[in-house]
Design an enzyme around this catalytic site. Structure first.
Site, PDB file in Angstrom:
ATOM      1  N   CYS A  25      -0.245 -14.912  -3.184  1.00 26.75           N
ATOM      2  CA  CYS A  25       1.206 -14.976  -3.001  1.00 26.75           C
ATOM      3  C   CYS A  25       1.935 -14.431  -4.230  1.00 26.75           C
ATOM      4  O   CYS A  25       3.043 -13.913  -4.110  1.00 26.75           O
ATOM      5  CB  CYS A  25       1.655 -16.405  -2.775  1.00 26.75           C
ATOM      6  SG  CYS A  25       0.703 -17.266  -1.522  1.00 26.75           S
TER       7      CYS A  25
ATOM      8  N   CYS B 299      -0.216 -12.703   4.994  1.00 22.44           N
ATOM      9  CA  CYS B 299       0.525 -13.728   5.738  1.00 22.44           C
ATOM     10  C   CYS B 299       1.785 -13.202   6.413  1.00 22.44           C
ATOM     11  O   CYS B 299       2.401 -13.905   7.197  1.00 22.44           O
ATOM     12  CB  CYS B 299       0.926 -14.851   4.785  1.00 22.44           C
ATOM     13  SG  CYS B 299       1.955 -14.213   3.452  1.00 22.44           S
TER      14      CYS B 299
HETATM   15 FE1  FES Z   1       2.676 -15.759   2.274  1.00 21.29          FE
HETATM   16 FE2  FES Z   1       2.296 -17.217   0.189  1.00 21.29          FE
HETATM   17  S1  FES Z   1       1.543 -17.605   2.176  1.00 21.29           S
HETATM   18  S2  FES Z   1       3.290 -15.331   0.276  1.00 21.29           S
END
Ligand code: FES
Length: 123
Positions: free
Chosen positions: A102, A33
């Site tokens: 995450c 992400c």
């Molecule tokens: Fe990036 Fe959780 S969506 S660390």
């Protein structure tokens, strides 16, 4: 989607900030992400005396950062190295499956900060 404990750490994160002249710093990015986490350590007599974090990330990233600072404060470096993403997620009462990636950030940043401390001591 998040349980109460995760929400509490997300809304009221513990130990946010920086340590001046830290003994170790670890920074990792999540390739999935693009979120980033940085952990600062103060080490005394082989134990984590103080720990702070800065996280640019989602709720799960912030909650796991906050939780890991509580889990490792006062621990030896060897004990802290055994803290995995699974331990952090369990301490938070679980994370939604799509958010488990995450939780890697917190453990990875902590381990990187400890490695940084060890490297600095050798050189
Ligand atoms: Fe990036 Fe959780 S969506 S660390």
């Amino acid at each position: 989607m998040y349980n109460e404990k995760v929400m509490d750490h997300f809304m009221h994160p513990r130990n946010v900030g920086e340590i001046e002249n830290p003994d170790g710093v670890g920074q990792v990015g999540n390739p999935v992400c693009g979120d980033i986490m940085k952990i600062f350590l103060r080490i005394k007599d082989g134990r984590i005396e103080d720990i702070k974090f800065k996280t640019f990330g989602c709720g799960a990233a912030i909650a796991t950062s906050s939780m890991i600072t509580e889990l490792v404060r006062g621990k030896t470096l060897d004990e802290a190295m055994t803290i995995s993403n699974k331990v952090v997620a369990e301490a938070l009462g679980g994370l939604p499956p799509q958010k488990l990636h995450c939780s890697n950030l917190a453990a990875d940043a902590l381990h990187a900060a400890i490695e940084d401390y060890k490297r600095k001591r050798v050189s």
